[in-house]
Design an enzyme around this catalytic site. Sequence first.
Site, PDB file in Angstrom:
ATOM      1  CB  ALA A   1      -0.929  -0.004   1.207  1.00 44.67           C
TER       2      ALA A   1
ATOM      3  CD  GLU B   1       8.980  -0.870   6.427  1.00 39.79           C
ATOM      4  OE1 GLU B   1       9.043  -1.576   7.458  1.00 39.79           O
ATOM      5  OE2 GLU B   1       7.920  -0.613   5.825  1.00 39.79           O
TER       6      GLU B   1
ATOM      7  CG  ASN C   1       2.597  -8.293   7.103  1.00 40.40           C
ATOM      8  OD1 ASN C   1       3.441  -9.090   7.475  1.00 40.40           O
ATOM      9  ND2 ASN C   1       1.893  -7.568   7.938  1.00 40.40           N
ATOM     10  CB  THR C   2       3.045  -6.580   0.190  1.00 41.91           C
ATOM     11  OG1 THR C   2       2.009  -5.712   0.633  1.00 41.91           O
ATOM     12  CG2 THR C   2       2.830  -6.917  -1.280  1.00 41.91           C
TER      13      THR C   2
ATOM     14  N   GLY D   1       0.780 -14.430   0.050  1.00 37.04           N
ATOM     15  CA  GLY D   1       0.692 -15.377  -1.059  1.00 37.04           C
ATOM     16  C   GLY D   1       0.774 -14.703  -2.412  1.00 37.04           C
ATOM     17  N   GLY D   2       0.497 -13.408  -2.449  1.00 36.88           N
ATOM     18  CA  GLY D   2       0.630 -12.679  -3.702  1.00 36.88           C
ATOM     19  C   GLY D   2      -0.542 -12.830  -4.652  1.00 36.88           C
TER      20      GLY D   2
ATOM     21  CG  ASP E   1       4.393   0.182  15.082  1.00 35.78           C
ATOM     22  OD1 ASP E   1       3.995  -0.548  15.997  1.00 35.78           O
ATOM     23  OD2 ASP E   1       5.559   0.160  14.650  1.00 35.78           O
TER      24      ASP E   1
ATOM     25  NE  ARG F   1      -7.564 -17.074   2.772  1.00 33.74           N
ATOM     26  CZ  ARG F   1      -6.451 -16.406   2.473  1.00 33.74           C
ATOM     27  NH1 ARG F   1      -5.926 -15.568   3.351  1.00 33.74           N
ATOM     28  NH2 ARG F   1      -5.864 -16.581   1.304  1.00 33.74           N
TER      29      ARG F   1
END
Length: 471
Positions: A144, A163, A171-172, A176-177, A400, A457
Amino acid sequence: MKSFKLATVTLLVAAAALSTSAFAKDGTYTAQEVGRNGAVKVQVIVKGNKIESVKVLDWSETHPVADLTQTQLIPEIVKYQTTNVNNISGATLSSFAIKAAVNKCLKEAGLDVKQFQKPAPKPAHYNDTVTEDTNIVIVGAGGAGLSAAVAAAESGKKVILLEKNGFAGGNTSVSGGCFNVANRNQDHLTMSEGQKKIVEGIINQKPLNPLHAELINKVKDQWTKYKESGSNKLFDSPELHALQTWKSGDNQANLNLVYTLTKNVSGTMDQLSRMGFVWRGKANQFVGALWPRSNRAENFKSGVGYVDTYLAYIKEKGLPVTLMLNTAADDLIVKGGKVIGVLAQNKNGRKYVINANDGVILTTGGFSANVKMRNEYDELWGKKLGKNTPTTNLPSATGDGINLAKKAGAHLTQMGWIQLFPAGDPKTGATSFKLGENSCIYVNRDGKRYVNESERRDVLAKANLAQKDQL
Protein backbone atom coordinates in the site's frame (compact mmCIF):
# COMPACT_ATOMS: atom_id res chain seq x y z
CA MET A 1 54.04 -26.75 45.05
CA LYS A 2 52.15 -23.60 44.00
CA SER A 3 54.85 -22.87 41.44
CA PHE A 4 54.51 -26.38 39.98
CA LYS A 5 50.70 -26.04 39.58
CA LEU A 6 51.08 -22.67 37.83
CA ALA A 7 53.59 -24.11 35.41
CA THR A 8 51.28 -27.04 34.67
CA VAL A 9 48.38 -24.73 33.85
CA THR A 10 50.59 -22.59 31.64
CA LEU A 11 51.77 -25.65 29.73
CA LEU A 12 48.19 -26.88 29.24
CA VAL A 13 47.09 -23.51 27.84
CA ALA A 14 50.07 -23.39 25.52
CA ALA A 15 49.36 -26.95 24.39
CA ALA A 16 45.74 -26.06 23.63
CA ALA A 17 46.78 -23.05 21.59
CA LEU A 18 49.38 -25.14 19.75
CA SER A 19 46.76 -27.82 19.06
CA THR A 20 44.28 -25.34 17.58
CA SER A 21 46.91 -23.77 15.39
CA ALA A 22 48.34 -27.08 14.27
CA PHE A 23 45.01 -28.50 13.12
CA ALA A 24 43.66 -25.28 11.54
CA LYS A 25 43.85 -25.55 7.76
CA ASP A 26 43.44 -22.89 5.11
CA GLY A 27 40.77 -23.84 2.61
CA THR A 28 37.15 -23.69 1.52
CA TYR A 29 34.52 -25.32 3.72
CA THR A 30 30.78 -25.82 3.30
CA ALA A 31 28.01 -26.67 5.73
CA GLN A 32 24.28 -26.30 5.96
CA GLU A 33 21.63 -25.69 8.58
CA VAL A 34 17.83 -25.46 8.49
CA GLY A 35 16.49 -21.93 8.07
CA ARG A 36 12.98 -20.52 7.73
CA ASN A 37 11.99 -22.32 4.53
CA GLY A 38 14.54 -25.12 4.30
CA ALA A 39 18.26 -25.84 4.21
CA VAL A 40 20.71 -22.92 4.06
CA LYS A 41 24.06 -23.94 2.51
CA VAL A 42 27.02 -21.74 3.39
CA GLN A 43 30.61 -21.57 2.11
CA VAL A 44 33.42 -20.25 4.33
CA ILE A 45 36.97 -19.57 3.15
CA VAL A 46 39.52 -19.80 6.00
CA LYS A 47 42.97 -18.29 5.61
CA GLY A 48 45.60 -17.64 8.24
CA ASN A 49 43.30 -18.81 11.05
CA LYS A 50 40.76 -16.16 10.06
CA ILE A 51 37.45 -15.99 8.23
CA GLU A 52 38.34 -14.57 4.83
CA SER A 53 34.86 -14.76 3.33
CA VAL A 54 31.35 -16.18 3.86
CA LYS A 55 28.92 -16.88 1.05
CA VAL A 56 25.45 -18.42 0.85
CA LEU A 57 25.53 -21.08 -1.87
CA ASP A 58 21.92 -22.19 -1.74
CA TRP A 59 18.73 -21.39 0.13
CA SER A 60 14.99 -20.92 -0.22
CA GLU A 61 14.62 -18.10 2.30
CA THR A 62 12.07 -15.34 1.74
CA HIS A 63 13.11 -12.36 -0.38
CA PRO A 64 13.44 -9.53 0.56
CA VAL A 65 13.05 -10.31 4.27
CA ALA A 66 16.11 -12.56 4.49
CA ASP A 67 18.28 -10.57 2.07
CA LEU A 68 19.81 -8.49 4.87
CA THR A 69 21.47 -11.61 6.24
CA GLN A 70 23.69 -11.52 3.16
CA THR A 71 24.16 -7.76 2.88
CA GLN A 72 24.48 -6.97 6.59
CA LEU A 73 24.90 -10.02 8.84
CA ILE A 74 27.53 -11.85 6.75
CA PRO A 75 29.76 -8.76 6.25
CA GLU A 76 29.69 -8.21 10.01
CA ILE A 77 30.75 -11.82 10.63
CA VAL A 78 33.76 -11.31 8.37
CA LYS A 79 34.58 -7.80 9.60
CA TYR A 80 34.47 -8.62 13.30
CA GLN A 81 35.60 -12.27 13.00
CA THR A 82 32.70 -13.51 15.08
CA THR A 83 29.37 -15.24 14.63
CA ASN A 84 28.06 -13.40 17.68
CA VAL A 85 26.47 -10.61 15.63
CA ASN A 86 22.90 -9.34 15.85
CA ASN A 87 20.24 -11.33 14.05
CA ILE A 88 18.31 -9.60 11.29
CA SER A 89 14.85 -8.59 12.51
CA GLY A 90 12.22 -10.56 10.61
CA ALA A 91 14.80 -13.12 9.49
CA THR A 92 15.80 -14.64 12.82
CA LEU A 93 15.73 -18.26 11.65
CA SER A 94 17.75 -17.42 8.54
CA SER A 95 20.28 -15.59 10.74
CA PHE A 96 20.59 -18.53 13.11
CA ALA A 97 21.07 -20.92 10.20
CA ILE A 98 23.90 -18.91 8.65
CA LYS A 99 25.73 -18.47 11.94
CA ALA A 100 25.39 -22.15 12.84
CA ALA A 101 26.64 -23.22 9.40
CA VAL A 102 29.63 -20.88 9.69
CA ASN A 103 30.47 -22.38 13.08
CA LYS A 104 30.37 -25.85 11.52
CA CYS A 105 32.83 -24.74 8.86
CA LEU A 106 35.18 -23.23 11.45
CA LYS A 107 35.12 -26.45 13.45
CA GLU A 108 35.84 -28.48 10.32
CA ALA A 109 38.82 -26.22 9.60
CA GLY A 110 40.24 -27.06 13.01
CA LEU A 111 39.65 -23.67 14.57
CA ASP A 112 38.43 -23.07 18.11
CA VAL A 113 34.82 -21.99 17.53
CA LYS A 114 34.70 -20.26 20.92
CA GLN A 115 37.33 -17.79 19.67
CA PHE A 116 34.82 -16.69 17.01
CA GLN A 117 31.92 -16.05 19.36
CA LYS A 118 33.00 -12.83 21.01
CA PRO A 119 30.31 -10.10 20.90
CA ALA A 120 30.56 -7.77 17.90
CA PRO A 121 30.96 -4.05 18.69
CA LYS A 122 27.70 -2.18 19.18
CA PRO A 123 26.69 0.11 16.29
CA ALA A 124 27.23 3.85 16.56
CA HIS A 125 24.50 5.79 18.36
CA TYR A 126 23.43 9.33 17.52
CA ASN A 127 21.56 11.90 19.60
CA ASP A 128 20.97 14.57 16.96
CA THR A 129 17.73 15.69 15.32
CA VAL A 130 17.30 16.30 11.57
CA THR A 131 14.45 18.34 10.05
CA GLU A 132 13.09 17.45 6.61
CA ASP A 133 10.43 19.18 4.49
CA THR A 134 8.40 17.37 1.85
CA ASN A 135 4.96 17.30 0.26
CA ILE A 136 3.80 13.93 1.53
CA VAL A 137 5.01 11.55 4.23
CA ILE A 138 3.96 7.92 3.94
CA VAL A 139 4.38 5.63 6.94
CA GLY A 140 4.95 2.00 5.98
CA ALA A 141 6.68 0.76 2.80
CA GLY A 142 4.56 -2.30 2.12
CA GLY A 143 2.42 -2.78 -0.97
CA ALA A 144 0.00 0.00 0.00
CA GLY A 145 2.79 2.43 0.89
CA LEU A 146 4.74 1.79 -2.31
CA SER A 147 1.59 2.13 -4.41
CA ALA A 148 0.69 5.41 -2.68
CA ALA A 149 4.25 6.68 -3.14
CA VAL A 150 4.18 6.02 -6.88
CA ALA A 151 0.75 7.63 -7.28
CA ALA A 152 1.79 10.73 -5.31
CA ALA A 153 5.14 11.06 -7.06
CA GLU A 154 3.59 10.74 -10.50
CA SER A 155 1.20 13.55 -9.61
CA GLY A 156 4.19 15.79 -8.95
CA LYS A 157 4.55 15.40 -5.19
CA LYS A 158 7.81 14.96 -3.33
CA VAL A 159 7.50 11.91 -1.07
CA ILE A 160 9.30 10.60 2.00
CA LEU A 161 8.48 6.95 2.65
CA LEU A 162 9.25 5.68 6.16
CA GLU A 163 9.84 2.00 6.95
CA LYS A 164 10.85 0.67 10.36
CA ASN A 165 12.25 -2.57 8.88
CA GLY A 166 15.55 -2.74 7.06
CA PHE A 167 13.79 -3.64 3.80
CA ALA A 168 10.76 -2.49 1.84
CA GLY A 169 7.78 -4.75 1.28
CA GLY A 170 6.16 -5.32 4.65
CA ASN A 171 3.60 -8.10 4.80
CA THR A 172 3.05 -7.85 1.06
CA SER A 173 6.46 -9.44 0.58
CA VAL A 174 5.49 -12.50 2.63
CA SER A 175 1.91 -12.77 1.39
CA GLY A 176 0.69 -15.38 -1.06
CA GLY A 177 0.63 -12.68 -3.70
CA CYS A 178 -2.80 -13.60 -5.06
CA PHE A 179 -4.70 -10.84 -6.84
CA ASN A 180 -8.44 -11.42 -7.31
CA VAL A 181 -9.86 -9.97 -10.51
CA ALA A 182 -13.02 -10.90 -12.41
CA ASN A 183 -12.82 -11.79 -16.12
CA ARG A 184 -9.04 -11.99 -16.29
CA ASN A 185 -7.02 -15.08 -17.26
CA GLN A 186 -10.01 -17.40 -16.79
CA ASP A 187 -10.44 -18.76 -20.33
CA HIS A 188 -9.06 -22.18 -19.33
CA LEU A 189 -11.76 -22.66 -16.68
CA THR A 190 -15.15 -24.27 -17.22
CA MET A 191 -18.32 -23.85 -15.21
CA SER A 192 -19.23 -26.65 -12.79
CA GLU A 193 -22.72 -27.55 -11.60
CA GLY A 194 -21.75 -26.48 -8.10
CA GLN A 195 -20.68 -23.06 -9.34
CA LYS A 196 -23.96 -22.66 -11.23
CA LYS A 197 -25.84 -23.27 -7.98
CA ILE A 198 -23.71 -20.66 -6.23
CA VAL A 199 -24.62 -18.03 -8.83
CA GLU A 200 -28.31 -18.95 -8.59
CA GLY A 201 -28.14 -18.58 -4.82
CA ILE A 202 -26.54 -15.14 -5.07
CA ILE A 203 -29.07 -13.70 -7.52
CA ASN A 204 -31.96 -15.00 -5.40
CA GLN A 205 -30.84 -13.15 -2.28
CA LYS A 206 -33.20 -10.67 -0.68
CA PRO A 207 -31.81 -7.15 -1.34
CA LEU A 208 -30.67 -5.37 1.81
CA ASN A 209 -30.15 -1.90 0.30
CA PRO A 210 -30.53 -0.13 -3.07
CA LEU A 211 -26.98 -0.87 -4.26
CA HIS A 212 -27.36 -4.52 -3.26
CA ALA A 213 -30.53 -4.69 -5.35
CA GLU A 214 -28.80 -2.99 -8.29
CA LEU A 215 -25.90 -5.45 -8.23
CA ILE A 216 -28.22 -8.46 -7.97
CA ASN A 217 -30.22 -7.26 -10.98
CA LYS A 218 -27.04 -6.70 -13.01
CA VAL A 219 -25.81 -10.22 -12.26
CA LYS A 220 -29.27 -11.61 -13.12
CA ASP A 221 -29.07 -9.99 -16.57
CA GLN A 222 -25.47 -11.17 -17.05
CA TRP A 223 -26.40 -14.70 -16.00
CA THR A 224 -29.37 -14.82 -18.39
CA LYS A 225 -27.19 -13.72 -21.32
CA TYR A 226 -24.50 -16.21 -20.31
CA LYS A 227 -26.96 -19.12 -20.34
CA GLU A 228 -28.44 -18.01 -23.66
CA SER A 229 -24.96 -17.99 -25.19
CA GLY A 230 -24.52 -21.70 -24.51
CA SER A 231 -21.01 -21.11 -23.16
CA ASN A 232 -19.43 -23.56 -20.73
CA LYS A 233 -16.64 -21.16 -19.77
CA LEU A 234 -16.47 -19.83 -16.22
CA PHE A 235 -19.00 -17.07 -15.57
CA ASP A 236 -17.72 -14.00 -13.73
CA SER A 237 -18.15 -10.23 -13.45
CA PRO A 238 -17.14 -7.35 -11.17
CA GLU A 239 -20.70 -7.33 -9.84
CA LEU A 240 -20.60 -11.02 -8.92
CA HIS A 241 -17.20 -10.41 -7.32
CA ALA A 242 -18.69 -7.57 -5.24
CA LEU A 243 -21.70 -9.61 -4.11
CA GLN A 244 -19.53 -12.56 -3.09
CA THR A 245 -17.08 -10.33 -1.26
CA TRP A 246 -19.78 -8.49 0.65
CA LYS A 247 -21.60 -11.70 1.59
CA SER A 248 -18.38 -13.37 2.73
CA GLY A 249 -17.98 -10.58 5.28
CA ASP A 250 -21.51 -11.11 6.58
CA ASN A 251 -22.64 -7.92 4.80
CA GLN A 252 -20.73 -5.79 7.30
CA ALA A 253 -18.48 -3.92 4.87
CA ASN A 254 -19.28 -0.72 3.00
CA LEU A 255 -20.77 -2.12 -0.20
CA ASN A 256 -19.97 1.06 -2.14
CA LEU A 257 -16.27 0.60 -1.34
CA VAL A 258 -16.41 -3.11 -2.13
CA TYR A 259 -17.91 -2.42 -5.55
CA THR A 260 -15.38 0.35 -6.19
CA LEU A 261 -12.65 -2.21 -5.53
CA THR A 262 -14.05 -4.94 -7.78
CA LYS A 263 -14.74 -2.47 -10.63
CA ASN A 264 -11.28 -0.90 -10.57
CA VAL A 265 -8.99 -3.79 -9.72
CA SER A 266 -8.73 -4.84 -13.38
CA GLY A 267 -7.26 -1.41 -14.16
CA THR A 268 -4.75 -1.87 -11.36
CA MET A 269 -3.75 -5.17 -12.93
CA ASP A 270 -3.12 -3.40 -16.24
CA GLN A 271 -1.16 -0.66 -14.49
CA LEU A 272 1.12 -3.23 -12.87
CA SER A 273 1.66 -4.83 -16.28
CA ARG A 274 2.73 -1.47 -17.72
CA MET A 275 5.17 -1.12 -14.83
CA GLY A 276 6.81 -4.42 -15.77
CA PHE A 277 4.88 -6.96 -13.68
CA VAL A 278 4.46 -10.29 -15.49
CA TRP A 279 1.25 -12.19 -14.74
CA ARG A 280 1.11 -15.95 -14.69
CA GLY A 281 -1.64 -16.09 -17.34
CA LYS A 282 -3.93 -18.61 -15.67
CA ALA A 283 -6.08 -17.71 -12.71
CA ASN A 284 -6.87 -20.28 -10.03
CA GLN A 285 -8.70 -20.38 -6.71
CA PHE A 286 -6.55 -19.81 -3.67
CA VAL A 287 -7.68 -20.97 -0.26
CA GLY A 288 -10.47 -18.77 1.09
CA ALA A 289 -11.22 -17.21 -2.29
CA LEU A 290 -14.81 -17.88 -3.31
CA TRP A 291 -14.25 -18.04 -7.07
CA PRO A 292 -11.33 -19.02 -9.33
CA ARG A 293 -10.18 -15.47 -10.05
CA SER A 294 -6.85 -15.48 -8.15
CA ASN A 295 -3.96 -14.20 -10.28
CA ARG A 296 -0.26 -14.42 -9.41
CA ALA A 297 3.10 -13.40 -10.76
CA GLU A 298 4.75 -15.58 -13.40
CA ASN A 299 8.14 -15.62 -11.70
CA PHE A 300 7.33 -15.11 -8.00
CA LYS A 301 5.55 -17.35 -5.52
CA SER A 302 4.78 -14.54 -3.11
CA GLY A 303 3.81 -10.90 -3.01
CA VAL A 304 7.43 -9.85 -3.38
CA GLY A 305 6.80 -9.50 -7.13
CA TYR A 306 4.66 -6.43 -6.48
CA VAL A 307 7.28 -4.95 -4.16
CA ASP A 308 10.13 -5.44 -6.61
CA THR A 309 8.03 -3.99 -9.43
CA TYR A 310 7.29 -0.79 -7.52
CA LEU A 311 10.89 -0.35 -6.36
CA ALA A 312 12.26 -0.92 -9.87
CA TYR A 313 9.70 1.50 -11.35
CA ILE A 314 10.57 4.25 -8.84
CA LYS A 315 14.24 3.85 -9.70
CA GLU A 316 13.74 3.58 -13.47
CA LYS A 317 11.51 6.66 -13.67
CA GLY A 318 13.55 8.67 -11.19
CA LEU A 319 10.47 9.42 -9.13
CA PRO A 320 10.92 11.85 -6.20
CA VAL A 321 10.52 9.19 -3.52
CA THR A 322 12.99 9.04 -0.62
CA LEU A 323 12.86 5.65 1.12
CA MET A 324 14.08 5.81 4.71
CA LEU A 325 14.64 2.27 6.03
CA ASN A 326 15.17 1.32 9.67
CA THR A 327 13.24 4.46 10.56
CA ALA A 328 10.11 4.16 12.68
CA ALA A 329 7.40 6.80 12.99
CA ASP A 330 7.10 7.65 16.69
CA ASP A 331 4.34 10.25 16.56
CA LEU A 332 2.23 12.41 14.29
CA ILE A 333 2.64 16.18 14.34
CA VAL A 334 -0.81 17.70 14.85
CA LYS A 335 -1.55 21.41 14.60
CA GLY A 336 -5.00 22.95 14.68
CA GLY A 337 -6.62 19.55 14.37
CA LYS A 338 -4.64 18.76 11.24
CA VAL A 339 -1.82 16.24 10.84
CA ILE A 340 1.09 18.17 9.32
CA GLY A 341 4.03 15.83 9.77
CA VAL A 342 5.73 12.93 11.48
CA LEU A 343 8.29 12.49 14.25
CA ALA A 344 10.55 9.52 13.52
CA GLN A 345 13.72 7.84 14.73
CA ASN A 346 16.14 5.45 13.04
CA LYS A 347 17.75 2.40 14.61
CA ASN A 348 20.90 4.36 15.45
CA GLY A 349 19.01 6.88 17.54
CA ARG A 350 18.89 9.78 15.07
CA LYS A 351 15.59 11.65 15.32
CA TYR A 352 13.69 13.28 12.47
CA VAL A 353 11.10 16.01 12.29
CA ILE A 354 9.45 15.58 8.88
CA ASN A 355 7.07 18.33 7.81
CA ALA A 356 4.46 17.40 5.22
CA ASN A 357 2.91 20.28 3.28
CA ASP A 358 0.21 18.16 1.64
CA GLY A 359 -0.49 15.49 4.23
CA VAL A 360 0.49 12.23 5.87
CA ILE A 361 -0.62 8.80 4.64
CA LEU A 362 -0.64 5.88 7.08
CA THR A 363 -0.14 2.58 5.26
CA THR A 364 0.86 0.55 8.28
CA GLY A 365 -1.19 -0.77 11.15
CA GLY A 366 -1.42 -4.55 10.89
CA PHE A 367 -1.35 -5.97 14.41
CA SER A 368 -1.23 -9.75 13.93
CA ALA A 369 2.11 -9.94 15.73
CA ASN A 370 0.75 -8.00 18.72
CA VAL A 371 -0.93 -10.52 21.02
CA LYS A 372 -2.35 -7.84 23.31
CA MET A 373 -4.00 -5.92 20.48
CA ARG A 374 -5.47 -8.89 18.68
CA ASN A 375 -7.10 -10.19 21.84
CA GLU A 376 -8.30 -6.69 22.70
CA TYR A 377 -10.12 -6.29 19.39
CA ASP A 378 -11.05 -9.90 18.58
CA GLU A 379 -14.77 -10.60 18.12
CA LEU A 380 -14.55 -13.99 16.39
CA TRP A 381 -12.20 -16.29 18.27
CA GLY A 382 -13.15 -15.91 21.92
CA LYS A 383 -10.13 -13.78 22.88
CA LYS A 384 -7.92 -16.88 22.52
CA LEU A 385 -5.38 -15.55 20.03
CA GLY A 386 -2.45 -15.89 22.41
CA LYS A 387 1.23 -16.68 21.90
CA ASN A 388 0.36 -20.22 20.83
CA THR A 389 -1.35 -18.82 17.73
CA PRO A 390 1.51 -17.96 15.33
CA THR A 391 1.13 -15.41 12.57
CA THR A 392 1.97 -15.49 8.87
CA ASN A 393 2.69 -11.76 9.23
CA LEU A 394 6.11 -10.27 9.88
CA PRO A 395 7.13 -9.86 13.53
CA SER A 396 7.00 -6.10 12.87
CA ALA A 397 3.20 -6.16 12.43
CA THR A 398 2.60 -4.63 15.84
CA GLY A 399 -0.17 -2.12 15.09
CA ASP A 400 2.00 1.01 15.07
CA GLY A 401 -0.17 2.88 12.59
CA ILE A 402 -3.34 2.18 14.55
CA ASN A 403 -1.78 3.50 17.75
CA LEU A 404 -0.48 6.61 15.99
CA ALA A 405 -3.93 7.30 14.53
CA LYS A 406 -5.70 6.76 17.86
CA LYS A 407 -3.35 9.13 19.62
CA ALA A 408 -4.11 11.79 17.00
CA GLY A 409 -7.83 11.39 17.59
CA ALA A 410 -8.85 8.94 14.87
CA HIS A 411 -11.84 6.67 15.42
CA LEU A 412 -11.63 2.95 14.71
CA THR A 413 -14.23 0.67 13.18
CA GLN A 414 -14.65 -3.06 12.49
CA MET A 415 -11.41 -3.99 14.26
CA GLY A 416 -12.64 -7.37 15.46
CA TRP A 417 -12.70 -9.18 12.11
CA ILE A 418 -9.39 -10.99 12.53
CA GLN A 419 -8.62 -13.67 9.97
CA LEU A 420 -7.08 -17.04 10.75
CA PHE A 421 -5.37 -18.70 7.80
CA PRO A 422 -6.51 -22.34 7.64
CA ALA A 423 -3.61 -23.70 5.56
CA GLY A 424 -0.59 -22.60 7.58
CA ASP A 425 1.82 -24.56 9.74
CA PRO A 426 0.27 -24.53 13.25
CA LYS A 427 3.69 -24.38 14.90
CA THR A 428 5.57 -21.82 12.81
CA GLY A 429 2.88 -19.95 10.91
CA ALA A 430 4.58 -20.78 7.60
CA THR A 431 2.35 -21.06 4.53
CA SER A 432 2.51 -23.42 1.57
CA PHE A 433 1.10 -23.05 -1.93
CA LYS A 434 0.56 -26.81 -2.02
CA LEU A 435 -1.91 -26.42 0.85
CA GLY A 436 -3.15 -23.03 -0.22
CA GLU A 437 -4.73 -23.95 -3.52
CA ASN A 438 -8.25 -25.33 -3.41
CA SER A 439 -7.21 -28.53 -5.16
CA CYS A 440 -6.54 -29.94 -1.69
CA ILE A 441 -9.00 -32.08 0.26
CA TYR A 442 -9.20 -31.59 4.02
CA VAL A 443 -9.12 -34.95 5.80
CA ASN A 444 -8.87 -35.49 9.57
CA ARG A 445 -6.99 -38.17 11.48
CA ASP A 446 -9.92 -40.53 11.10
CA GLY A 447 -9.60 -40.26 7.33
CA LYS A 448 -12.84 -38.30 6.99
CA ARG A 449 -13.37 -35.18 4.90
CA TYR A 450 -14.74 -32.60 7.31
CA VAL A 451 -15.35 -29.36 5.39
CA ASN A 452 -16.14 -27.95 1.96
CA GLU A 453 -12.71 -26.71 0.86
CA SER A 454 -14.15 -23.89 -1.26
CA GLU A 455 -15.61 -22.18 1.81
CA ARG A 456 -14.34 -18.86 3.16
CA ARG A 457 -11.33 -18.85 5.47
CA ASP A 458 -13.06 -18.46 8.81
CA VAL A 459 -15.26 -21.49 8.04
CA LEU A 460 -12.19 -23.56 7.15
CA ALA A 461 -10.30 -22.37 10.23
CA LYS A 462 -13.21 -23.15 12.56
CA ALA A 463 -13.52 -26.61 11.00
CA ASN A 464 -9.80 -27.19 11.61
CA LEU A 465 -10.08 -26.10 15.24
CA ALA A 466 -13.06 -28.39 15.78
CA GLN A 467 -10.99 -31.51 15.02
CA LYS A 468 -9.60 -33.63 17.81
CA ASP A 469 -5.92 -33.22 18.66
CA GLN A 470 -5.88 -29.72 17.11
CA LEU A 471 -3.15 -27.45 18.46
